[in-house]
Design an enzyme around this catalytic site. Sequence first.
Site: not given
Ligand code: XMP
Ligand code: MG
Length: 186
Positions: A108, A136, A105
């Site tokens: 981050d 992001k 999805d």
């Molecule tokens: P990382 O930091 O591991 O994160 O790249 C990935 C996971 O973080 C969650 N995530 C979000 N979920 N809105 C959400 O609902 C956001 O703005 C957001 N930013 C990060 C998400 O579960 C993703 O798989």
């Molecule tokens: Mg996720």
Amino acid sequence: MKTEDINSVVDRVLISEEEIRRKVAEVGARISRDYAGKEPLIVAVLSGSFIFASDLVRAITIPVGISFIYASSYGEGSESTGRVDIRTGKGGLDAEGRDVIIVEDIVDTGRTLSAVRDFLIEKGAKSVEICTFLDKPARRVVPVDVRYMCFDIPNEFVVGYGLDYAYKYRQLPFVGVLKPEVYEEN
Ligand code: XMP
Ligand code: MG
């Protein structure tokens, strides 16, 4: 705030249903071209990617396998814990010799995708590419190579189209930002 209609907690729509529809069709077509003659294995990362993955596979015109894994690095709030927990269904996941496309999805910090990618390589995947609905880039801690991306967004917490806040609002058909008071309550 008592929520009778989830639309009432949305402050702003960031990406509309129509924009999503168009972009997902485009990415599906690209994957169909890039993998022509192959039969890639789509690995959808649950829970967040369930809506994106189901729209995406319907925009792909070549045969694909579809598997699911669970990865979580988030609890109830909106900050990453840094630890990534990966689970497969009963019988595990057979990625041996497959051209895998991870469908996520949102990227981050990159921690989740980097862990999922390593996991699939360890399972013997022939190739592993990443397809994410949102990116992001400003938040990246671990570098990951993203091959397919629908939208990059600023550093704001978003919900909808599979993404949740405290396990809610995944069903919103667009990507939006919640009213500040929703977060303040938690
Ligand atoms: P990382 O930091 O591991 O994160 O790249 C990935 C996971 O973080 C969650 N995530 C979000 N979920 N809105 C959400 O609902 C956001 O703005 C957001 N930013 C990060 C998400 O579960 C993703 O798989
Ligand atoms: Mg996720």
